[in-house]
Design an enzyme around this catalytic site. Structure first.
Site, PDB file in Angstrom:
ATOM      1  N   GLN A 245      -4.648  -1.360   9.541  1.00  0.00           N
ATOM      2  CA  GLN A 245      -4.598  -2.706   8.951  1.00  0.00           C
ATOM      3  C   GLN A 245      -5.197  -3.729   9.929  1.00  0.00           C
ATOM      4  O   GLN A 245      -4.837  -3.751  11.108  1.00  0.00           O
ATOM      5  CB  GLN A 245      -3.141  -3.057   8.599  1.00  0.00           C
ATOM      6  CG  GLN A 245      -2.978  -4.349   7.824  1.00  0.00           C
ATOM      7  CD  GLN A 245      -3.622  -4.311   6.429  1.00  0.00           C
ATOM      8  OE1 GLN A 245      -3.686  -3.260   5.790  1.00  0.00           O
ATOM      9  NE2 GLN A 245      -4.120  -5.437   5.967  1.00  0.00           N
TER      10      GLN A 245
ATOM     11  N   ASP B 132     -11.078   3.033   4.142  1.00  0.00           N
ATOM     12  CA  ASP B 132     -11.413   1.609   4.057  1.00  0.00           C
ATOM     13  C   ASP B 132     -12.927   1.407   3.940  1.00  0.00           C
ATOM     14  O   ASP B 132     -13.375   0.309   3.592  1.00  0.00           O
ATOM     15  CB  ASP B 132     -10.937   0.888   5.329  1.00  0.00           C
ATOM     16  CG  ASP B 132      -9.642   0.113   5.120  1.00  0.00           C
ATOM     17  OD1 ASP B 132      -9.451  -0.415   4.009  1.00  0.00           O
ATOM     18  OD2 ASP B 132      -8.853   0.024   6.072  1.00  0.00           O
TER      19      ASP B 132
ATOM     20  N   LYS C  99       0.838  -1.211   0.000  1.00  0.00           N
ATOM     21  CA  LYS C  99       0.000   0.000   0.000  1.00  0.00           C
ATOM     22  C   LYS C  99       0.874   1.263   0.000  1.00  0.00           C
ATOM     23  O   LYS C  99       0.617   2.219  -0.735  1.00  0.00           O
ATOM     24  CB  LYS C  99      -0.943  -0.022   1.213  1.00  0.00           C
ATOM     25  CG  LYS C  99      -2.066  -1.054   1.063  1.00  0.00           C
ATOM     26  CD  LYS C  99      -2.882  -1.268   2.342  1.00  0.00           C
ATOM     27  CE  LYS C  99      -3.917  -2.380   2.116  1.00  0.00           C
ATOM     28  NZ  LYS C  99      -4.735  -2.681   3.304  1.00  0.00           N
TER      29      LYS C  99
HETATM   30  N1  GUN Z   1      -7.147  -6.729   6.227  1.00  0.00           N
HETATM   31  C1  GUN Z   1      -7.537  -7.486   5.174  1.00  0.00           C
HETATM   32  N2  GUN Z   1      -8.083  -6.700   4.218  1.00  0.00           N
HETATM   33  C2  GUN Z   1      -8.043  -5.437   4.682  1.00  0.00           C
HETATM   34  C3  GUN Z   1      -8.449  -4.186   4.126  1.00  0.00           C
HETATM   35  O1  GUN Z   1      -8.987  -4.063   3.025  1.00  0.00           O
HETATM   36  N3  GUN Z   1      -8.221  -3.106   4.916  1.00  0.00           N
HETATM   37  C4  GUN Z   1      -7.648  -3.195   6.150  1.00  0.00           C
HETATM   38  N4  GUN Z   1      -7.496  -2.079   6.855  1.00  0.00           N
HETATM   39  N5  GUN Z   1      -7.273  -4.341   6.683  1.00  0.00           N
HETATM   40  C5  GUN Z   1      -7.461  -5.454   5.942  1.00  0.00           C
END
Ligand code: GUN
Length: 280
Positions: A98, A121, A54
């Site tokens: 995350q 998100d 990311k």
């Molecule tokens: N863990 C697995 N997928 C995601 C996501 O799309 N965003 C976040 N913040 N954590 C995750």
């Protein structure tokens, strides 16, 4: 193999290029550079891989990013204090925590501490609620990416039977709502569904997000179906999806590969949501 591959890697690259150009234009006209704060807690190796990807994607399109790598032992209130600080930071337009978080931290409480306008998100109840009633602001990244893949591939959803396997807040539930908004008839399956392969076999569009390697085989596919594989499972040091590619690609009309299908789209949608947050 009869199925056409839906190339998420190529589609995501195209979207990243558009975002990059738009950000360059914003910055050239004196607007603020979009900024994303990425928060990671503990040492989950998969989370580390995702967070690195990311941050790298942010740098490539010109999004400013800050990482907060916090120890496993951090308390819930310390984490929420950091988020409150980021909520007021003018350089930061998007905040991503995350998941998963360690067991001693209430994930929902943390999500709810994020300013909904910085919730790139799309996990805050306000954003989920807006999605549910059809006025979405931030759409969760993986479901948003799936919808773009279907749209770019020219898949008509109106009246079709879409079956979603998995009912998580991150993928299964929101993608079901998005498919419904496109006038699909939606069935949601999960671990307690009786004769799941029989339900899957009814699907014109099958989205599999259950987190079990090679769970869906060709025997559970209607000939010509569109199969979207959200799974990312590590088996013998190899990444495999929730769909057994070998057998399913013999029966399906379209299929997303793992890697190179949904994964790159999730990141592209995060960049898009961060740009959107900065613009508003
Ligand atoms: N863990 C697995 N997928 C995601 C996501 O799309 N965003 C976040 N913040 N954590 C995750």
């Amino acid at each position: 193999m009869s199925a056409q591959i839906i190339d998420g890697k190529a589609i995501a690259k195209e979207i990243r290029q558009q975002i990059k150009e738009e950000i360059a234009q914003l910055v050239a006209t004196g607007k603020t550079q979009p900024g994303l704060a990425v928060v990671i807690v503990g040492n989950n190796p998969a989370s580390r891989v995702y967070v690195n990807a990311k941050k790298k994607a942010c740098a490539e399109v010109g999004i400013y990013s800050e990482e907060y790598a916090l120890p496993e032992t951090i308390t819930e209130s310390e984490l929420i204090s950091l988020i409150q600080k980021l909520n007021h930071d003018r350089k930061i337009h998007g905040i991503l925590v995350q998941l998963p978080l360690p067991d001693h931290i209430d994930e929902q409480k943390v999500i709810e501490s994020i300013n909904p306008q910085k919730d790139v998100d799309g996990f805050h109840p306000m954003n989920i609620g807006n999605l549910l009633i059809g006025t979405p602001t931030f759409i969760p990244c993986t479901p948003a990416g799936i919808m773009v893949l279907l749209q770019k591939t020219g898949i008509e959803l109106k009246g079709k039977h879409a079956v979603v396997i998995g009912r998580s807040n991150i993928v299964g539930k929101p993608v079901s709502i998005l498919l419904l908004a496109q006038h699909a008839t939606v069935t949601i399956c999960h671990s307690r569904t009786i004769d799941l392969p029989a339900v899957a076999r009814e699907a014109d569009v099958l989205v599999v997000a259950i987190g079990k390697p090679n769970f869906i085989t060709g025997a559970a596919i209607k000939p010509g179906a569109v199969v979207i594989d959200v799974g990312v499972n590590r088996v013998d040091d190899k990444l495999v999806g929730d769909v057994e590619f070998e057998s399913v690609s013999q029966v399906a009309g379209y299929i997303t590969p793992v890697p190179g299908g949904v994964g790159p789209m999730t990141i592209a949608m995060l960049l898009q949501n961060t740009l959107q947050a900065a613009k508003q």
